[in-house]
Design a protein around this motif. Structure first.
Motif, mmCIF file in Angstrom:
data_model
loop_
_atom_site.group_PDB
_atom_site.id
_atom_site.type_symbol
_atom_site.label_atom_id
_atom_site.label_comp_id
_atom_site.label_asym_id
_atom_site.label_seq_id
_atom_site.Cartn_x
_atom_site.Cartn_y
_atom_site.Cartn_z
ATOM 1 N N UNK A 47 28.654 29.639 46.424
ATOM 2 C CA UNK A 47 27.592 28.685 46.123
ATOM 3 C C UNK A 47 27.200 28.635 44.687
ATOM 4 N N UNK A 48 27.955 28.470 43.665
ATOM 5 C CA UNK A 48 27.682 28.057 42.421
ATOM 6 C C UNK A 48 27.297 26.711 41.921
ATOM 7 N N UNK A 49 26.983 26.533 40.618
ATOM 8 C CA UNK A 49 26.994 24.923 40.042
ATOM 9 C C UNK A 49 28.526 24.960 39.885
ATOM 10 N N UNK A 50 28.850 23.771 40.148
ATOM 11 C CA UNK A 50 30.477 23.376 40.001
ATOM 12 C C UNK A 50 30.521 22.082 39.326
ATOM 13 N N UNK A 51 31.335 22.065 37.951
ATOM 14 C CA UNK A 51 31.624 20.929 37.394
ATOM 15 C C UNK A 51 32.999 20.958 37.443
ATOM 16 N N UNK A 52 33.638 19.707 37.962
ATOM 17 C CA UNK A 52 35.000 19.515 38.124
ATOM 18 C C UNK A 52 35.348 18.335 37.003
ATOM 19 N N UNK A 53 36.289 18.569 36.407
ATOM 20 C CA UNK A 53 36.838 17.432 35.175
ATOM 21 C C UNK A 53 38.193 17.040 35.523
ATOM 22 N N UNK A 54 38.273 15.680 35.509
ATOM 23 C CA UNK A 54 39.844 15.199 35.713
ATOM 24 C C UNK A 54 39.615 13.578 35.242
ATOM 25 N N UNK A 55 40.355 13.255 34.038
ATOM 26 C CA UNK A 55 40.496 11.780 33.596
ATOM 27 C C UNK A 55 41.642 11.033 34.043
ATOM 28 N N UNK A 57 42.689 9.554 36.967
ATOM 29 C CA UNK A 57 42.617 8.504 37.935
ATOM 30 C C UNK A 57 41.281 8.024 37.938
ATOM 31 N N UNK A 58 41.278 6.699 38.186
ATOM 32 C CA UNK A 58 39.826 5.884 38.462
ATOM 33 C C UNK A 58 38.803 6.649 39.495
ATOM 34 N N UNK A 59 37.810 6.543 39.242
ATOM 35 C CA UNK A 59 36.879 7.342 40.172
ATOM 36 C C UNK A 59 36.217 6.287 41.323
ATOM 37 N N UNK A 60 36.684 4.923 41.140
ATOM 38 C CA UNK A 60 36.159 3.931 42.104
ATOM 39 C C UNK A 60 36.715 4.247 43.522
ATOM 40 N N UNK A 61 35.988 4.182 44.563
ATOM 41 C CA UNK A 61 36.573 4.382 45.925
ATOM 42 C C UNK A 61 36.656 5.812 46.229
ATOM 43 N N UNK A 62 36.573 6.858 45.262
ATOM 44 C CA UNK A 62 36.593 8.206 45.677
ATOM 45 C C UNK A 62 35.417 8.840 46.261
ATOM 46 N N UNK A 63 35.589 9.629 47.006
ATOM 47 C CA UNK A 63 34.376 10.385 47.569
ATOM 48 C C UNK A 63 34.375 11.551 47.054
ATOM 49 N N UNK A 64 33.389 11.989 46.095
ATOM 50 C CA UNK A 64 33.093 13.632 45.738
ATOM 51 C C UNK A 64 32.286 14.246 46.889
ATOM 52 N N UNK A 65 32.812 15.464 47.007
ATOM 53 C CA UNK A 65 31.943 16.053 47.999
ATOM 54 C C UNK A 65 30.586 16.586 47.439
ATOM 55 N N UNK A 66 29.684 16.598 48.353
ATOM 56 C CA UNK A 66 28.387 17.208 47.815
ATOM 57 C C UNK A 66 28.319 18.538 47.429
ATOM 58 N N UNK A 67 27.410 18.779 46.231
ATOM 59 C CA UNK A 67 27.573 20.030 45.343
ATOM 60 C C UNK A 67 28.635 20.161 44.403
ATOM 61 N N UNK A 68 29.431 18.941 44.017
ATOM 62 C CA UNK A 68 30.353 19.000 42.846
ATOM 63 C C UNK A 68 29.752 17.934 41.982
ATOM 64 N N UNK A 69 29.595 18.388 40.771
ATOM 65 C CA UNK A 69 29.574 17.371 39.783
ATOM 66 C C UNK A 69 30.639 17.054 39.012
ATOM 67 N N UNK A 70 31.015 15.612 39.347
ATOM 68 C CA UNK A 70 32.387 15.337 38.812
ATOM 69 C C UNK A 70 32.159 14.732 37.275
#
Length: 198
Positions: A47-55, A57-70
């Motif tokens: 249960x850490x603070x999480x930052x995920x990075x990826x340029x 693919x477009x983010x539109x229409x994607x679901x980012x799970x709760x707890x993840x800062x994308x």
């Protein structure tokens, strides 16, 4: 302990007392391809603070799970817009942007399809890796750049990083004739920074 997919995308994390992420821990994960099994395992177990990075693919229409800062940003050796139009930043720049300059990164996960060889030298030069406890990375072998890659790995060793796990990535493994039965262009390595054990 394996965090995430066994075949590809997951990483081995050290849970020894000196290195296990504790309260207010911080995880940076580079290269998700919008698959979050690694991050979701982190949430379940530590249960850490999480930052995920990826340029990529477009983010539109994607679901980012709760707890993840994308963040639609990539990791590189310099701040730029690359030939694909992706916004790329150094690790030290990203830490500044997120007000994490003084914070320790408990787990730094990197899977950026050979981009590690430009990002890592900048991290070593800037000193930003001094505040990283664990580094889990997929490395991609390139015969033409083999000497540069070995020198970079040697500098990681000199900076205090020690491998506690390594394995071939099945996606980058080819079976050959004897006596060389397997060649792996992609390898997974997980390291601890022994400077944090003092």
């Amino acid at each position: 302990m394996r965090f995430g997919n066994v075949e590809d995308g997951g990483k081995e994390i050290c849970l020894d007392e000196l290195y296990i992420p504790k309260q207010h821990c911080l995880v940076y994960s580079f290269g998700s391809n919008f698959r979050f099994d690694f991050e979701e395992a982190v949430i379940r177990h530590i249960n850490c603070e999480i930052h995920t990075f990826d340029p990529s693919k477009p983010i539109q229409g994607r679901t980012i799970p709760s707890g993840i800062n994308f963040h639609l940003l990539g990791l590189a050796g310099e701040n730029s817009i690359n030939s694909k139009g992706w916004e790329m930043k150094t690790l030290s720049t990203l830490k500044k942007l997120l007000n994490h300059t003084e914070r320790v990164i408990d787990i730094l996960k990197i899977d950026i399809e050979s981009g590690e060889w430009t990002a890592l030298p900048e991290m070593l030069e800037s000193g930003v890796l001094e505040r990283v406890k664990q580094l889990s990375i997929e490395i991609h072998y390139d015969k033409a750049r083999g000497n540069h890659q070995l020198k970079t790995l040697r500098k990681l060793y000199e900076a205090g990083f020690r491998i506690f796990m390594h394995e071939h990535n099945p996606k980058g493994t080819r079976h050959l004739r004897e006596p060389f039965l397997v060649m792996a262009n992609f390898n997974e390595i997980s390291m601890i920074n022994i400077k944090w054990s003092n």
